[in-house]
Design an enzyme around this catalytic site. Sequence first.
Site, PDB file in Angstrom:
ATOM      1  N   GLY A 221      48.933  39.648  39.368  1.00 20.31           N
ATOM      2  CA  GLY A 221      48.230  40.012  38.152  1.00 20.31           C
ATOM      3  C   GLY A 221      46.922  39.252  38.029  1.00 20.31           C
ATOM      4  N   GLY A 223      43.724  36.920  36.283  1.00 23.08           N
ATOM      5  CA  GLY A 223      43.413  35.835  35.375  1.00 23.08           C
ATOM      6  C   GLY A 223      44.146  34.534  35.601  1.00 23.08           C
ATOM      7  N   CYS A 248      51.770  35.839  44.154  1.00 25.57           N
ATOM      8  CA  CYS A 248      50.434  35.646  43.581  1.00 25.57           C
ATOM      9  C   CYS A 248      50.526  35.043  42.174  1.00 25.57           C
ATOM     10  CB  CYS A 248      49.656  36.956  43.604  1.00 25.57           C
ATOM     11  SG  CYS A 248      47.870  36.751  43.440  1.00 25.57           S
ATOM     12  N   LEU A 249      50.189  35.792  41.109  1.00 22.52           N
ATOM     13  CA  LEU A 249      50.322  35.251  39.757  1.00 22.52           C
ATOM     14  C   LEU A 249      51.773  34.868  39.488  1.00 22.52           C
ATOM     15  CD1 LEU A 249      48.755  34.724  37.051  1.00 22.52           C
ATOM     16  CD2 LEU A 249      49.607  36.948  36.310  1.00 22.52           C
ATOM     17  N   GLN A 252      52.370  31.421  40.748  1.00 18.61           N
ATOM     18  CA  GLN A 252      51.811  30.399  39.851  1.00 18.61           C
ATOM     19  C   GLN A 252      52.672  30.231  38.595  1.00 18.61           C
ATOM     20  OE1 GLN A 252      47.848  31.880  39.222  1.00 18.61           O
ATOM     21  NE2 GLN A 252      47.380  31.879  41.409  1.00 18.61           N
ATOM     22  N   ASN A 290      44.198  37.564  46.950  1.00 21.88           N
ATOM     23  CA  ASN A 290      43.304  37.881  45.838  1.00 21.88           C
ATOM     24  C   ASN A 290      43.698  37.025  44.647  1.00 21.88           C
ATOM     25  OD1 ASN A 290      41.753  38.932  43.781  1.00 21.88           O
ATOM     26  ND2 ASN A 290      43.013  40.745  43.522  1.00 21.88           N
ATOM     27  N   GLY A 292      42.137  33.563  41.916  1.00 21.28           N
ATOM     28  CA  GLY A 292      41.119  32.584  41.563  1.00 21.28           C
ATOM     29  C   GLY A 292      41.691  31.260  41.112  1.00 21.28           C
ATOM     30  N   PHE A 293      43.022  31.158  41.042  1.00 20.26           N
ATOM     31  CA  PHE A 293      43.695  29.931  40.623  1.00 20.26           C
ATOM     32  C   PHE A 293      44.717  29.541  41.681  1.00 20.26           C
ATOM     33  CE2 PHE A 293      41.912  31.635  36.818  1.00 20.26           C
ATOM     34  CZ  PHE A 293      41.619  30.552  36.014  1.00 20.26           C
ATOM     35  N   HIS A 333      49.812  38.009  49.608  1.00 19.91           N
ATOM     36  CA  HIS A 333      50.440  39.320  49.411  1.00 19.91           C
ATOM     37  C   HIS A 333      51.179  39.763  50.669  1.00 19.91           C
ATOM     38  CE1 HIS A 333      48.931  40.658  45.443  1.00 19.91           C
ATOM     39  NE2 HIS A 333      47.980  39.779  45.699  1.00 19.91           N
ATOM     40  N   GLU A 335      53.108  42.229  51.042  1.00 21.07           N
ATOM     41  CA  GLU A 335      53.174  43.690  51.140  1.00 21.07           C
ATOM     42  C   GLU A 335      51.882  44.290  51.683  1.00 21.07           C
ATOM     43  OE1 GLU A 335      50.449  43.356  47.925  1.00 21.07           O
ATOM     44  OE2 GLU A 335      52.232  42.194  48.403  1.00 21.07           O
TER      45      GLU A 335
END
Length: 354
Positions: A221, A223, A248-249, A252, A290, A292-293, A333, A335
Amino acid sequence: MKGYLVLADGTVYEGTAFGAVGEAIGEVVFNTGMTGYQEILTDPSYCGQIVTMTYPLIGNYGINQDDFEASRSYVRGFIVRETCTYPSNWRAKETLDAYLYRHRIIGLAGIDTRALTKKLRQHGVMQGLITTLPGTVAEMVAKIKQAPPVFGPQLVQTVTTPEPYTIPGPGPRVVVMDFGAKANILRSLNKLGLELVVVPAHATADEIMAYRPAGLMLSNGPGDPTDVPLAINTVRQLLGELPIFGICLGHQIIGLALGGSTYKLKFGHRGANHPVQDLHSGRVYITSQNHGFALAADSLQQLPVEITHLNLNDGTVEGLRHKELPVFSVQYHPEAAPGPEDNEYLFQQFLQLL
């Protein structure tokens, strides 16, 4: 028609507009993938961003009906060195220009994308305005500064499913918390025979357990993960109740739920060639990323987790596993298959936990 990209520091790039007309403000980022522009355009994790492609020729195989990661695009703008007007591919149904026009996304071609990428690498990603409208640089910079922020909890709220839905399968039932899930994550899970119940990002622990699932999947996701505290709390309540796999998100969020912390990367990881080492096997995988954190490695040291994967470019945390509970996650990722299928073993590991 001329078009412009104006960065928050006043830097201006002039090019040729394609796709839609108008103006849009977003976080300017870059992706180093040589292919995959259709998947990038429809990846919900790019919500609120103006995406620059570093590969010089984009659009040469057009847009097809099969490779969408979501039903629509959430990017604010799309920047390329050169756009292909006459794509050549038997699956192509329309040009990149036509797709951007249909989805009201401004494209900009003909600028020095190498110079722009160097700028973002040196100074970090920043807000920018992409426009086909006239105006002075001062006016455009003022618009950027006055615009509402393109980050915060509204990003996930924009891309998550509004209502739960089910993807049938003969195997165990897995609940997927949708923070902006790519379609190929759902396909990869469903291909294993799993029944998927996809729920909104704000689903509570009780709502998830009411489905009597065998496991929980946390999707990618957009942000900052700290902008979804309700999801972090939900995952914290479910630790030990279910096998959990995060991407990914979702990775985190698991780290934050366990007590770790995150930080913003200077220019992020966006591309299909990031080398990641599995610390258990020693094997290196080429991965698609992909984000940014990232999770702060030092914040995990006193927690009952082990770091399982590291990024070989900058040493950032790319995977973790709980030492006692059936919980693991990766930043990249699996997948997306740049290998092409080297990382599918992670889905098999999740299936074994179920």
